[in-house]
Write a protein that holds these residues in place. Structure first.
Motif, PDB file in Angstrom:
ATOM      1  N   VAL A  48      -1.742  -3.838  -2.648  1.00  0.00           N
ATOM      2  CA  VAL A  48      -0.384  -4.382  -2.650  1.00  0.00           C
ATOM      3  C   VAL A  48       0.203  -4.274  -4.050  1.00  0.00           C
ATOM      4  O   VAL A  48      -0.517  -4.098  -5.034  1.00  0.00           O
ATOM      5  CB  VAL A  48      -0.354  -5.842  -2.138  1.00  0.00           C
ATOM      6  CG1 VAL A  48      -0.803  -5.905  -0.682  1.00  0.00           C
ATOM      7  CG2 VAL A  48      -1.209  -6.759  -2.999  1.00  0.00           C
ATOM      8  N   GLN A  50      -5.914  -8.033   1.389  1.00  0.00           N
ATOM      9  CA  GLN A  50      -4.895  -7.506   0.485  1.00  0.00           C
ATOM     10  C   GLN A  50      -5.521  -7.473  -0.900  1.00  0.00           C
ATOM     11  O   GLN A  50      -6.191  -8.432  -1.300  1.00  0.00           O
ATOM     12  CB  GLN A  50      -3.669  -8.416   0.466  1.00  0.00           C
ATOM     13  CG  GLN A  50      -2.975  -8.501   1.797  1.00  0.00           C
ATOM     14  CD  GLN A  50      -1.845  -9.515   1.759  1.00  0.00           C
ATOM     15  OE1 GLN A  50      -2.040 -10.662   1.382  1.00  0.00           O
ATOM     16  NE2 GLN A  50      -0.657  -9.079   2.160  1.00  0.00           N
ATOM     17  N   ARG A  66       2.738  -5.082   3.002  1.00  0.00           N
ATOM     18  CA  ARG A  66       3.873  -5.163   2.070  1.00  0.00           C
ATOM     19  C   ARG A  66       4.200  -6.581   1.621  1.00  0.00           C
ATOM     20  O   ARG A  66       4.909  -6.764   0.645  1.00  0.00           O
ATOM     21  CB  ARG A  66       5.122  -4.580   2.734  1.00  0.00           C
ATOM     22  CG  ARG A  66       5.006  -3.141   3.166  1.00  0.00           C
ATOM     23  CD  ARG A  66       6.281  -2.627   3.821  1.00  0.00           C
ATOM     24  NE  ARG A  66       6.720  -3.392   4.977  1.00  0.00           N
ATOM     25  CZ  ARG A  66       6.271  -3.234   6.216  1.00  0.00           C
ATOM     26  NH1 ARG A  66       5.351  -2.339   6.461  1.00  0.00           N
ATOM     27  NH2 ARG A  66       6.744  -3.963   7.209  1.00  0.00           N
TER      28      ARG A  66
END
Length: 173
Positions: A41, A107, A140
């Motif tokens: 990320v 992430q 995202r």
């Protein structure tokens, strides 16, 4: 002399039946984190991941850096083993917790502590994706969940030393 030789052979032969076969037990908490369930990320998302509400975050993290897929090399095999061990440590045999899910997403953000470029890993239970209409949104947007216990965790990974530190599950809830 002949007797002692026979006695030794008899003792050796008798011991053969006492051998135990050791088989590996399956892990109490099987954990999977597939390679395609790990996403790099952006730095801004990484900074948002530092605002957890029920989990400690590692101290002293400052700037961000953009990690590459090469920095993640081997993480898909190392991370499940770590989570499995932490689950077993946190929930010993006989505890009421039963972690049935075992499938996580992660992430990964590049953050800096002092002169070290580290990876902060935000892990979350796969069922979290049920809350999103777009199944790729987690790649995202920061996933920050209050409570949730062992369904959510954070940990630092140093890609240079290949060591983990500062592992924490979310608080119970």
């Amino acid at each position: 002399m002949k007797r002692s030789y026979t006695l030794v052979l008899a003792l050796m032969w008798g011991c053969r039946g006492n051998e135990k076969t050791v088989t590996a037990k399956p892990p109490r908490f099987p954990v999977t984190i597939a390679t395609d369930h790990i996403a790099l990320v952006s730095g801004s998302v990484g900074r948002e991941l530092m605002r957890q509400c029920s989990r400690e975050v590692p101290p002293g993290l400052s700037n961000s850096w953009q990690a590459t897929p090469a920095d993640l090399s081997g993480l898909d095999s190392l991370l499940p083993n770590l989570v499995q061990k932490k689950l077993a440590d946190a929930f010993p045999v006989g505890s009421p917790f039963d972690h049935r899910k075992g499938s996580y997403y992660a992430q990964v953000a590049g953050l800096v502590r002092g002169r070290d470029r580290l990876l902060y890993i935000n892990g979350f239970d796969a069922s979290t994706l049920n809350d999103f209409q777009d199944s790729t949104e987690w790649r995202r947007r920061s996933i920050v969940v209050c409570d949730g216990g062992p369904g959510y965790f954070g940990v630092l990974f140093n890609p240079s030393t290949r060591r983990f530190s500062d592992f924490h599950f979310n608080g119970p809830g």
